[in-house]
Design a protein around this motif. Sequence first.
Motif, PDB file in Angstrom:
ATOM      1  N   PRO A  80     -17.472  -6.546 -27.565  1.00 38.99           N
ATOM      2  CA  PRO A  80     -16.290  -6.204 -28.372  1.00 38.99           C
ATOM      3  C   PRO A  80     -16.562  -5.070 -29.348  1.00 38.99           C
ATOM      4  O   PRO A  80     -17.663  -4.949 -29.894  1.00 38.99           O
ATOM      5  N   ILE A  81     -15.548  -4.249 -29.556  1.00 41.62           N
ATOM      6  CA  ILE A  81     -15.593  -3.191 -30.570  1.00 41.62           C
ATOM      7  C   ILE A  81     -14.502  -3.510 -31.574  1.00 41.62           C
ATOM      8  O   ILE A  81     -13.318  -3.558 -31.234  1.00 41.62           O
ATOM      9  N   GLU A  82     -14.883  -3.762 -32.791  1.00 42.19           N
ATOM     10  CA  GLU A  82     -13.939  -4.205 -33.805  1.00 42.19           C
ATOM     11  C   GLU A  82     -13.037  -3.059 -34.271  1.00 42.19           C
ATOM     12  O   GLU A  82     -13.519  -1.998 -34.662  1.00 42.19           O
ATOM     13  N   LEU A  83     -11.742  -3.302 -34.199  1.00 45.12           N
ATOM     14  CA  LEU A  83     -10.754  -2.351 -34.687  1.00 45.12           C
ATOM     15  C   LEU A  83      -9.811  -3.058 -35.649  1.00 45.12           C
ATOM     16  O   LEU A  83      -9.488  -4.224 -35.454  1.00 45.12           O
ATOM     17  N   THR A  84      -9.395  -2.356 -36.687  1.00 44.15           N
ATOM     18  CA  THR A  84      -8.339  -2.906 -37.529  1.00 44.15           C
ATOM     19  C   THR A  84      -7.026  -2.835 -36.749  1.00 44.15           C
ATOM     20  O   THR A  84      -6.916  -2.147 -35.729  1.00 44.15           O
ATOM     21  N   ALA A  85      -6.011  -3.525 -37.233  1.00 47.73           N
ATOM     22  CA  ALA A  85      -4.712  -3.517 -36.563  1.00 47.73           C
ATOM     23  C   ALA A  85      -4.150  -2.102 -36.480  1.00 47.73           C
ATOM     24  O   ALA A  85      -3.606  -1.685 -35.445  1.00 47.73           O
ATOM     25  N   MET A  86      -4.279  -1.332 -37.558  1.00 47.76           N
ATOM     26  CA  MET A  86      -3.739   0.030 -37.568  1.00 47.76           C
ATOM     27  C   MET A  86      -4.543   0.943 -36.658  1.00 47.76           C
ATOM     28  O   MET A  86      -3.979   1.847 -36.018  1.00 47.76           O
ATOM     29  N   GLU A  87      -5.846   0.728 -36.574  1.00 45.98           N
ATOM     30  CA  GLU A  87      -6.671   1.522 -35.660  1.00 45.98           C
ATOM     31  C   GLU A  87      -6.301   1.224 -34.218  1.00 45.98           C
ATOM     32  O   GLU A  87      -6.211   2.145 -33.391  1.00 45.98           O
ATOM     33  N   PHE A  88      -6.069  -0.054 -33.895  1.00 44.97           N
ATOM     34  CA  PHE A  88      -5.675  -0.406 -32.536  1.00 44.97           C
ATOM     35  C   PHE A  88      -4.331   0.232 -32.191  1.00 44.97           C
ATOM     36  O   PHE A  88      -4.158   0.786 -31.106  1.00 44.97           O
ATOM     37  N   VAL A 104      -0.189  16.560 -26.296  1.00 45.24           N
ATOM     38  CA  VAL A 104      -0.421  16.861 -27.703  1.00 45.24           C
ATOM     39  C   VAL A 104       0.612  16.127 -28.549  1.00 45.24           C
ATOM     40  O   VAL A 104       1.818  16.268 -28.337  1.00 45.24           O
ATOM     41  N   LEU A 105       0.130  15.334 -29.507  1.00 46.23           N
ATOM     42  CA  LEU A 105       1.009  14.554 -30.386  1.00 46.23           C
ATOM     43  C   LEU A 105       0.775  14.982 -31.827  1.00 46.23           C
ATOM     44  O   LEU A 105      -0.370  15.049 -32.287  1.00 46.23           O
ATOM     45  N   SER A 106       1.855  15.250 -32.530  1.00 42.04           N
ATOM     46  CA  SER A 106       1.745  15.626 -33.940  1.00 42.04           C
ATOM     47  C   SER A 106       1.455  14.391 -34.786  1.00 42.04           C
ATOM     48  O   SER A 106       1.607  13.247 -34.335  1.00 42.04           O
ATOM     49  N   ARG A 107       1.097  14.613 -36.033  1.00 42.20           N
ATOM     50  CA  ARG A 107       0.855  13.484 -36.943  1.00 42.20           C
ATOM     51  C   ARG A 107       2.123  12.658 -37.127  1.00 42.20           C
ATOM     52  O   ARG A 107       2.076  11.432 -37.191  1.00 42.20           O
ATOM     53  N   GLY A 108       3.265  13.348 -37.239  1.00 41.80           N
ATOM     54  CA  GLY A 108       4.529  12.630 -37.402  1.00 41.80           C
ATOM     55  C   GLY A 108       4.846  11.756 -36.199  1.00 41.80           C
ATOM     56  O   GLY A 108       5.303  10.618 -36.347  1.00 41.80           O
ATOM     57  N   GLN A 109       4.595  12.277 -34.998  1.00 47.58           N
ATOM     58  CA  GLN A 109       4.836  11.477 -33.798  1.00 47.58           C
ATOM     59  C   GLN A 109       3.918  10.265 -33.751  1.00 47.58           C
ATOM     60  O   GLN A 109       4.336   9.167 -33.374  1.00 47.58           O
ATOM     61  N   LEU A 110       2.666  10.449 -34.130  1.00 46.86           N
ATOM     62  CA  LEU A 110       1.732   9.325 -34.119  1.00 46.86           C
ATOM     63  C   LEU A 110       2.137   8.262 -35.133  1.00 46.86           C
ATOM     64  O   LEU A 110       1.965   7.064 -34.878  1.00 46.86           O
ATOM     65  N   GLN A 111       2.685   8.680 -36.265  1.00 47.99           N
ATOM     66  CA  GLN A 111       3.197   7.694 -37.211  1.00 47.99           C
ATOM     67  C   GLN A 111       4.343   6.908 -36.583  1.00 47.99           C
ATOM     68  O   GLN A 111       4.446   5.689 -36.743  1.00 47.99           O
ATOM     69  N   GLU A 112       5.214   7.608 -35.853  1.00 50.35           N
ATOM     70  CA  GLU A 112       6.340   6.937 -35.180  1.00 50.35           C
ATOM     71  C   GLU A 112       5.828   5.953 -34.136  1.00 50.35           C
ATOM     72  O   GLU A 112       6.226   4.786 -34.097  1.00 50.35           O
ATOM     73  N   PHE A 113       4.954   6.434 -33.252  1.00 50.32           N
ATOM     74  CA  PHE A 113       4.479   5.614 -32.143  1.00 50.32           C
ATOM     75  C   PHE A 113       3.637   4.434 -32.608  1.00 50.32           C
ATOM     76  O   PHE A 113       3.796   3.306 -32.142  1.00 50.32           O
ATOM     77  N   ASP A 150       1.268  14.613 -44.056  1.00 50.86           N
ATOM     78  CA  ASP A 150       0.590  13.340 -44.311  1.00 50.86           C
ATOM     79  C   ASP A 150      -0.730  13.323 -43.537  1.00 50.86           C
ATOM     80  O   ASP A 150      -0.748  13.480 -42.325  1.00 50.86           O
ATOM     81  N   ARG A 151      -1.827  13.109 -44.250  1.00 52.69           N
ATOM     82  CA  ARG A 151      -3.141  13.138 -43.600  1.00 52.69           C
ATOM     83  C   ARG A 151      -3.721  11.741 -43.361  1.00 52.69           C
ATOM     84  O   ARG A 151      -4.908  11.612 -43.041  1.00 52.69           O
ATOM     85  N   SER A 152      -2.917  10.691 -43.512  1.00 49.00           N
ATOM     86  CA  SER A 152      -3.438   9.345 -43.272  1.00 49.00           C
ATOM     87  C   SER A 152      -3.850   9.177 -41.812  1.00 49.00           C
ATOM     88  O   SER A 152      -4.807   8.445 -41.508  1.00 49.00           O
ATOM     89  N   ILE A 153      -3.137   9.841 -40.905  1.00 46.51           N
ATOM     90  CA  ILE A 153      -3.508   9.779 -39.485  1.00 46.51           C
ATOM     91  C   ILE A 153      -4.888  10.377 -39.277  1.00 46.51           C
ATOM     92  O   ILE A 153      -5.707   9.855 -38.510  1.00 46.51           O
ATOM     93  N   ASP A 154      -5.190  11.476 -39.973  1.00 42.85           N
ATOM     94  CA  ASP A 154      -6.503  12.119 -39.839  1.00 42.85           C
ATOM     95  C   ASP A 154      -7.624  11.155 -40.215  1.00 42.85           C
ATOM     96  O   ASP A 154      -8.673  11.118 -39.565  1.00 42.85           O
ATOM     97  N   ILE A 155      -7.395  10.387 -41.266  1.00 40.30           N
ATOM     98  CA  ILE A 155      -8.415   9.432 -41.719  1.00 40.30           C
ATOM     99  C   ILE A 155      -8.663   8.387 -40.644  1.00 40.30           C
ATOM    100  O   ILE A 155      -9.817   8.043 -40.329  1.00 40.30           O
TER     101      ILE A 155
END
Length: 240
Positions: free
Chosen positions: A161-169, A182-191, A201-206
Motif C-alpha cells: 500500500p501507498i498511503e494517500l490522503t483523501a485529497m491526494e487520492f 493538459v488540465l489547468s489548476r482550475g479544472q483540477l479543482q473542479e474534477f 490558486d497554488r494549492s494544486i501545486d502543493i
Amino acid sequence: MKTTVAIVDDEEHLREAVAEYLDLQGFEVLSFRSAQAFREGSPGRTIDVAILDIAMPGEDGLSLARHIRRSGSTGIIMATAAGRPIDRIVGLEIGADDYLVKPYELRELLARIKSVLRRVKAAPAATGTATPAAQEGRSLKFGHLTLDLDARRLTGQEGSPIELTAMEFDLLQALATRPNRVLSRGQLQEFAHGRSADESDRSIDIRVTRLRKKIEPDPEHPRFIKTVRGEGYVFVPGGA
C-alpha cells in the motif's frame, strides 16, 4: 492556415456577434444553430475549437461534446447559464476544456479560445507516444502502480500500500482518469474537489508535489505527472 472555430448556439444574435468578432481576429468561423446542424455541416472540416451552448432545443451541448470528444482532439468550450454549476462540472467531466457563463464578453471568449488552443497544442508534446493507463474494471495501472478507484487505494509492487490522503487520492484520480490531456489548476479543482478556483490558486501545486514524492521514481524528474508551463499538468501513464 487559419484557425477554425465553430459556434453552436440557438441564439442567432449571439452567433452573429461571435462570428463577426472572431472573423475580425483572424479566425475562420463556422456557425451552427443546433447540434444537428453541426453534425450535418462539420464532417470533413477540421475544427480547432468548438463553442457549445449547453441548453439547446433537441440534442443539448453536453451530448454534442461527447460526440466531438470521441471524434478527435478539438478543443471544447461549454457555454453554461449562470447559476448552473452542475452543468459546468458535467461538461468538464465529459471532456470539455473550458467553460463560460452566459452572457459572456467577447474579449473573454477570445482569451479562453487562445488558452484552449495552447493546451491542445501542448498536449502531444507533453505526452509523446505514451499509451493510456491499462484499465481493469475500476482499477488503473501505470508503471508498477495500481489505482483502485472503488477501494480508493493505491498499491505498488506486490500489492504494497501507498498511503494517500483523501485529497491526494481525489487529485490522482482526476489526473489518471484523463490521461494525456493538459488540465489547468482550475479544472483540477473542479474534477478533484468539486469546486471552482482561481487559476492563480497554488494549492494544486502543493498537492502535486506531495503526490510526486509518493508515486514518482524520481520526483525531481517526474515521469507520470508532468508540468506544462503556463497551462497546468498532464498525466502520462506510460511514464514517457
